[in-house]
Design a protein around this motif. Structure first.
Motif, PDB file in Angstrom:
ATOM      1  N   GLU A   3       0.812  -1.230   0.000  1.00 23.54           N
ATOM      2  CA  GLU A   3       0.000   0.000   0.000  1.00 23.54           C
ATOM      3  C   GLU A   3       0.840   1.272   0.000  1.00 23.54           C
ATOM      4  O   GLU A   3       0.433   2.286  -0.569  1.00 23.54           O
ATOM      5  N   GLU A  84     -13.528   0.819   1.912  1.00 26.15           N
ATOM      6  CA  GLU A  84     -13.930   1.163   3.283  1.00 26.15           C
ATOM      7  C   GLU A  84     -15.404   0.887   3.498  1.00 26.15           C
ATOM      8  O   GLU A  84     -15.819   0.473   4.571  1.00 26.15           O
TER       9      GLU A  84
ATOM     10  N   THR B 167     -13.572   6.334  10.481  1.00 29.17           N
ATOM     11  CA  THR B 167     -13.217   5.223   9.585  1.00 29.17           C
ATOM     12  C   THR B 167     -13.555   3.893  10.252  1.00 29.17           C
ATOM     13  O   THR B 167     -14.062   2.981   9.597  1.00 29.17           O
ATOM     14  N   THR B 170     -17.186   2.934   9.715  1.00 30.57           N
ATOM     15  CA  THR B 170     -17.636   2.387   8.427  1.00 30.57           C
ATOM     16  C   THR B 170     -16.877   1.122   8.038  1.00 30.57           C
ATOM     17  O   THR B 170     -17.430   0.250   7.388  1.00 30.57           O
ATOM     18  N   ASP B 171     -15.622   1.035   8.424  1.00 30.34           N
ATOM     19  CA  ASP B 171     -14.778  -0.071   7.975  1.00 30.34           C
ATOM     20  C   ASP B 171     -14.383  -0.924   9.187  1.00 30.34           C
ATOM     21  O   ASP B 171     -13.474  -0.568   9.928  1.00 30.34           O
ATOM     22  N   VAL B 199       5.993  -2.380  10.208  1.00 36.22           N
ATOM     23  CA  VAL B 199       5.418  -1.524   9.155  1.00 36.22           C
ATOM     24  C   VAL B 199       4.658  -2.341   8.098  1.00 36.22           C
ATOM     25  O   VAL B 199       3.549  -1.971   7.720  1.00 36.22           O
ATOM     26  N   PRO B 200       5.205  -3.480   7.618  1.00 37.74           N
ATOM     27  CA  PRO B 200       4.409  -4.268   6.674  1.00 37.74           C
ATOM     28  C   PRO B 200       3.091  -4.767   7.262  1.00 37.74           C
ATOM     29  O   PRO B 200       2.123  -4.992   6.540  1.00 37.74           O
ATOM     30  N   ASP B 203       0.893  -1.738   6.884  1.00 39.32           N
ATOM     31  CA  ASP B 203       0.855  -1.237   5.511  1.00 39.32           C
ATOM     32  C   ASP B 203      -0.022  -2.165   4.676  1.00 39.32           C
ATOM     33  O   ASP B 203       0.427  -2.749   3.701  1.00 39.32           O
ATOM     34  N   SER B 204      -1.277  -2.294   5.083  1.00 38.48           N
ATOM     35  CA  SER B 204      -2.199  -3.244   4.446  1.00 38.48           C
ATOM     36  C   SER B 204      -3.411  -2.494   3.909  1.00 38.48           C
ATOM     37  O   SER B 204      -3.552  -1.299   4.116  1.00 38.48           O
ATOM     38  N   THR B 205      -4.286  -3.239   3.244  1.00 31.99           N
ATOM     39  CA  THR B 205      -5.466  -2.626   2.609  1.00 31.99           C
ATOM     40  C   THR B 205      -6.328  -1.870   3.611  1.00 31.99           C
ATOM     41  O   THR B 205      -6.884  -0.818   3.297  1.00 31.99           O
ATOM     42  N   HIS B 206      -6.452  -2.410   4.836  1.00 36.33           N
ATOM     43  CA  HIS B 206      -7.294  -1.731   5.833  1.00 36.33           C
ATOM     44  C   HIS B 206      -6.446  -1.245   7.002  1.00 36.33           C
ATOM     45  O   HIS B 206      -6.877  -1.265   8.147  1.00 36.33           O
ATOM     46  N   TRP B 209      -3.085   3.477   5.778  1.00 35.93           N
ATOM     47  CA  TRP B 209      -3.493   4.467   4.790  1.00 35.93           C
ATOM     48  C   TRP B 209      -4.996   4.715   4.754  1.00 35.93           C
ATOM     49  O   TRP B 209      -5.466   5.587   4.031  1.00 35.93           O
ATOM     50  N   ARG B 210      -5.765   3.955   5.534  1.00 38.10           N
ATOM     51  CA  ARG B 210      -7.199   4.217   5.607  1.00 38.10           C
ATOM     52  C   ARG B 210      -7.498   5.272   6.681  1.00 38.10           C
ATOM     53  O   ARG B 210      -8.648   5.633   6.907  1.00 38.10           O
ATOM     54  N   HIS B 212      -7.685   8.961   7.539  1.00 38.01           N
ATOM     55  CA  HIS B 212      -7.794  10.190   6.745  1.00 38.01           C
ATOM     56  C   HIS B 212      -7.608  11.439   7.592  1.00 38.01           C
ATOM     57  O   HIS B 212      -7.996  12.521   7.191  1.00 38.01           O
ATOM     58  N   ALA B 238       6.838   5.221   7.194  1.00 41.12           N
ATOM     59  CA  ALA B 238       6.611   4.207   6.159  1.00 41.12           C
ATOM     60  C   ALA B 238       7.090   4.705   4.796  1.00 41.12           C
ATOM     61  O   ALA B 238       7.724   3.964   4.045  1.00 41.12           O
TER      62      ALA B 238
END
Lengths: 118, 274
Positions: A3, A84, B167, B170-171, B199-200, B203-206, B209-210, B212, B238
């Protein structure tokens, strides 16, 4: 792809698109500002002006790069919103967004390229 | 003796018994409020005098254990740390922390918080395994190095940050501000050598970086941890890990003391036993 690489690309495309978009906006919509600087390009949306740009390799390259960067930036943002809202469908969303991007890039390159070679 | 003004405040408390209720509802209880009284005091009063079936978590009653996190007047707070008078309302609405399932009444299921915390390996990681298994001394850390992570170590794991996070609302897969801030707490600890491992993980989909940067987590945190700051600093770490930046060497062992102060002689007893 991790990511963090996608995020770094988002930052880089944001900076580059700022300048490319500014050029596009000035060219298309700010004829009066150009006239102030004694640059008269005529009506940018007229047929002759459009054909002139279509036959220029520089403008072809400009628009193809612009298209790819804007598509990446916009679709990455859309993908984040969708994953999300639907966390269980992350893989499907990734696939859908990539597919949309590929179709848009192919169509977006085909049109100006066809004009350029003809 | 000073005369304390008493005023009746209405406590509107969320009730939910999973055995018999289909969904949560509100119970209303009149509570005498005085200066200095906390929301937790009010809940104790209700439980002891009005309705002994009311359930809530509590322990230290001094803002350090993190047990009594609740949604008080639409904001996540510690009940022991919130005075009724500071809310300046006639009605105090108390609900279970949002973004967590409810076990009963005001008791949230905090497993989501603990599992995400455990996932990021919240302990010092070193490559010198022998020293970790059989420590021979302290690790060296200057006051400046301590300052780098100290505020993030004040976390009491109350869950107020995760309750406030939009976040997380919702997630459900999002790691959450607590886990991410604690990732930074360990990665920025000079004794730790686990940045490359942690960090890895985030550093995942959720993951990282989710976030905001809404900042609601920092606003809700009762201990001044500022998890939003920790998360943004972690993002920087990161990115620098990819584009370049010198990797920090972990803190070495502190050198042994060169001189030992002479021990003072044991004083003679003044009371002699016969």
């Amino acid at each position: 792809m991790r990511e963090v690489y996608l995020w770094i690309l988002q930052l880089v495309t944001a900076v580059v698109v700022f300048f490319l978009l500014a050029t596009h906006m000035v060219l298309m919509h700010l004829k009066e500002i150009l006239n102030f600087f004694h640059i008269d390009i005529g009506e940018p949306t007229s047929w002759t002006s459009m054909i002139q740009r279509a036959s220029s390799g520089y403008w072809l390259a400009f628009y193809i790069i612009f298209l790819i960067l804007v598509l990446y930036h916009g679709l990455y943002g859309l993908r984040n919103i969708l994953i999300e809202l639907t966390p269980a469908w992350s893989r499907q969303v990734n696939g859908l967004v990539i597919a949309l991007g590929v179709v848009a890039v192919v169509l977006g390159i085909y049109a100006p390229f066809k004009l350029f070679v003809s | 003796m000073s005369h304390q003004e008493l005023k009746i405040v209405k406590f509107r408390v969320q009730r939910f018994d999973p055995v018999q209720d289909r969904k949560p509802y509100f119970g209303e209880y009149p509570v005498s409020s005085s200066k200095g009284m906390t929301v937790l005091d009010g809940l104790f009063y209700i439980k002891e005098n009005l309705d002994s079936s009311l359930s809530f978590r509590t322990s230290c009653r001094m803002g350090i254990c993190g047990s009594c996190g609740m949604l008080i007047n639409h904001f996540p707070r510690l009940a022991c740390h919130t005075q009724v008078e500071e809310l300046r309302t006639e009605t105090v609405e108390v609900r279970s922390l949002p973004n967590f399932a409810i076990i009963k009444d005001l008791v949230p299921d905090l497993m989501r918080l603990f599992e995400k915390h455990k996932y990021i390996r919240p302990y010092i990681l070193r490559s010198d395994a022998q020293e970790v298994e059989t420590p021979s001394g302290e690790f060296s850390q200057s006051p400046q190095e301590l300052d780098d992570y100290l505020q993030f170590s004040y976390c009491i794991k109350c869950g107020c940050c995760l309750a406030a996070c939009p976040t997380s609302a919702t997630d459900s897969a999002f790691l959450g501000p607590h886990a991410l801030a604690q990732t930074y707490r360990y990665c920025s600890d000079s004794r730790d050598d686990g940045t490359k491992q942690r960090v890895p993980l985030v550093d995942s989909t959720h993951g990282l970086w989710r976030c905001h940067f809404a900042g609601a987590c920092s606003e809700a945190c009762p201990k001044g941890v500022d998890p939003a700051l920790g998360i943004q600093l972690l993002k920087r770490k990161a990115v620098l890990g990819v584009v370049g930046g010198k990797a920090r060497k972990p803190a070495p062992l502190a050198p042994p003391l060169k001189e030992q102060k002479p021990k003072l002689p044991v004083p003679e007893l003044t009371i002699k036993r016969s």
